[in-house]
Design a protein around this motif. Structure first.
Motif, PDB file in Angstrom:
ATOM      1  N   THR A   1      -7.024  -2.038   8.866  1.00 19.53           N
ATOM      2  CA  THR A   1      -5.791  -2.377   8.895  1.00 19.53           C
ATOM      3  C   THR A   1      -5.337  -3.683   8.949  1.00 19.53           C
ATOM      4  N   ALA A   2      -4.047  -4.073   8.428  1.00 20.02           N
ATOM      5  CA  ALA A   2      -3.991  -5.582   8.741  1.00 20.02           C
ATOM      6  C   ALA A   2      -2.224  -5.477   9.038  1.00 20.02           C
ATOM      7  N   MET A   3      -2.188  -5.145  10.481  1.00 19.53           N
ATOM      8  CA  MET A   3      -0.894  -5.096  11.018  1.00 19.53           C
ATOM      9  C   MET A   3      -0.569  -6.066  12.269  1.00 19.53           C
TER      10      MET A   3
ATOM     11  N   PHE B   1       3.766  -0.289   9.766  1.00 14.40           N
ATOM     12  CA  PHE B   1       3.876  -0.337   8.243  1.00 14.40           C
ATOM     13  C   PHE B   1       4.165   1.126   7.880  1.00 14.40           C
TER      14      PHE B   1
ATOM     15  N   GLU C   1       5.125   1.691   4.117  1.00 11.14           N
ATOM     16  CA  GLU C   1       4.291   1.397   2.852  1.00 11.14           C
ATOM     17  C   GLU C   1       3.894   2.734   2.340  1.00 11.14           C
TER      18      GLU C   1
ATOM     19  N   CYS D   1      -0.612  -4.098  -1.264  1.00 12.63           N
ATOM     20  CA  CYS D   1      -1.096  -5.067  -0.183  1.00 12.63           C
ATOM     21  C   CYS D   1      -1.981  -4.298   0.962  1.00 12.63           C
TER      22      CYS D   1
ATOM     23  N   HIS E   1      -1.720  -2.746   3.821  1.00 14.11           N
ATOM     24  CA  HIS E   1      -1.487  -3.307   5.630  1.00 14.11           C
ATOM     25  C   HIS E   1      -2.396  -2.043   6.219  1.00 14.11           C
TER      26      HIS E   1
ATOM     27  N   HIS F   1      -5.956  -6.813   1.245  1.00 14.70           N
ATOM     28  CA  HIS F   1      -5.883  -7.572   2.473  1.00 14.70           C
ATOM     29  C   HIS F   1      -7.134  -7.824   3.382  1.00 14.70           C
TER      30      HIS F   1
END
Length: 267
Positions: A144-146, A162, A165, A182, A184, A210
């Motif tokens: 994840t990219a949170m 997200f 998303e 992206c 996320h 990401h």
């Protein structure tokens, strides 16, 4: 065949086009012309003109999530296109922040969305074989990219998970293509959800993964997933990072290419 054109992305080498930190895809389905995100500004419109694409004819705009580098050109698009249905998840135009004080959300006159907005709650087919996928279960929590992202809900600012998303899948000729903007919530999680839903071999995975500043654990999990699924080809761009593009080319068993501004992919 179906053609997907990258209208804007972080890199450009084609004369007459411009780049920016953002992403926008244009595709023509069986019956509809579809736009997926609008980059950071109105520059994607200029690129479309240079590529011979008339965005006033677009039938549907899909918004991947509510960050400025994907929705910055939304207002400009709505002014030149008066017919397209806008698909997004609830919360996509909520105020979003990075580091609590840097606004990175969508600035839009809500009147421009009036009578054009279609909120997506469940998997939705917007043209033959083209589906908006609103759910990304975190099968792989490492991917994840949170971290560091916040969203304002009502009067409260919370960590952004997200929930707004979404991504796209395209089913053609017995194969599946997965288009993310992206990731996320994790490209591996999107891939797992798409494969679970359709149970088809994967041809193309395209978009921002990401991975630019990801942990080694996240990177390893993504590589393991993609090698397990074994698509025919992968096109990376935007938030994937150039460095990760080169390492993915080394570590993945399938064809990997960089999907820069102006690039066209056929499926």
């Amino acid at each position: 065949s179906m053609e997907i054109t990258t209208l804007i992305e972080n890199l450009v080498y084609q004369s007459g086009l411009v780049a920016e930190h953002g992403l926008s895809f244009y595709m023509e389905g069986y019956h509809k012309k579809i736009l997926f995100d609008t980059g950071q500004s109105d520059r994607f419109i200029d690129n479309a003109k240079a590529l011979g694409i008339d965005l006033s004819d677009v039938d549907a705009l899909v918004v991947s999530h509510g960050h400025y580098d994907h929705t910055g050109g939304l207002e400009a698009f709505l002014k030149i296109n008066t017919n397209a249905v806008i698909y997004m998840k609830p919360g996509a135009i909520d105020a979003k922040y990075h580091g609590k004080d840097r606004f990175i959300g969508t600035s839009i006159d809500p009147q421009l969305l009036k009578d054009r907005l279609s909120l997506v709650y469940e998997r939705t087919e917007i043209d033959k074989g083209i589906f908006v996928m609103p759910h990304t279960p975190l099968v792989n929590a490492d991917d994840t990219a949170m971290h560091g992202f916040q969203v304002k809900e009502g009067l409260q600012i919370k960590d952004d998970t997200f929930q707004d998303e979404l991504f796209l899948t395209i089913e053609r000729n017995g194969e599946l293509s997965i288009i993310s903007s992206c990731s996320h919530r994790g490209i591996s999680n999107m891939v797992y959800e798409a494969v679970r839903t359709f149970s088809l071999p994967v041809d193309l995975i395209l978009g921002g993964f990401h991975l630019k500043n990801c942990t080694s654990r996240q990177y390893e999990e993504v590589v393991a997933c993609l090698n397990k699924i074994n698509p025919t080809r992968i096109g990376v761009c935007h938030c994937t990072g150039i460095e990760k593009y080169f390492t993915l080319k080394q570590d993945l068993t399938c064809t990997v290419f960089y999907n820069m501004t102006g690039h066209r992919v056929f499926i």
